[in-house]
Design a protein around this motif. Structure first.
Motif: not given
Length: 170
Positions: A41-43, A78-81, A83-84, A106-107
């Motif tokens: 997936w791309i966030y 941690a970064v994925w959390k 991001a979610e 910024e995101y």
């Protein structure tokens, strides 16, 4: 490199050809967008839909170039959390600091807090504020946030904390 070589937490920096993309690149450098990869997936933050995730196959476009970078010390889980947590928040189309929502870099700077802010630029060596940005902010009814603290994709890509992995050519 190929799609199957991507790893969780890889950052994809994009160069594309829309009017907005070209205005960003003229003002800031090589890239006009940034996203992050997790499990296929791309966030990323999009002007049309805010912060979203979508399958990488839907993200990739034939007419765009993708540079892949990694923060070697990333705690991908941690970064994925983070991001979610920000999914479905609105897009910050003003690029003003502390505005509601996020623009793309910024995101990424929010979920991977290793980047400094810089004074935002909206022109080039010939003009302080390019006509594109003058019109863009006129339509928003806002002053151009020249020299306000912010980020941009090219600035993030130039961080000494990132390592360039290669060009995605799949």
């Amino acid at each position: 490199m190929k799609i199957q070589d991507l790893q969780n937490g890889d950052l994809l920096f994009v160069s594309s050809q829309s009017d907005m993309a070209e205005a960003i690149q003229r003002s800031t450098g090589r890239y006009n967008h940034v996203a992050i990869f997790f499990d296929g997936w791309i966030y990323h933050a999009t002007s049309e839909r805010g912060v979203i995730k979508l399958p990488i196959e839907e993200f990739l476009q034939d007419d765009e170039c993708y540079g892949v970078y990694v923060f070697p010390d990333i705690d991908a889980k941690a970064v994925w959390k983070r991001a979610e947590q920000h999914l479905y928040k609105p897009y910050n189309n003003s690029f003003y600091p502390n505005a509601t929502g996020f623009y793309c870099s910024e995101y990424i700077a929010e979920i991977l807090p290793i980047f400094e802010t810089i004074a935002m630029q909206f022109g080039d060596e010939d003009e302080k504020i390019a006509p594109f940005w003058q019109q863009y902010y006129k339509e928003l009814g806002l002053a151009v946030p020249l020299h306000q603290p912010g980020t941009n994709p090219s600035q993030l890509a130039q961080s000494e904390k990132l390592v360039y992995k290669g060009r995605l050519d799949d």
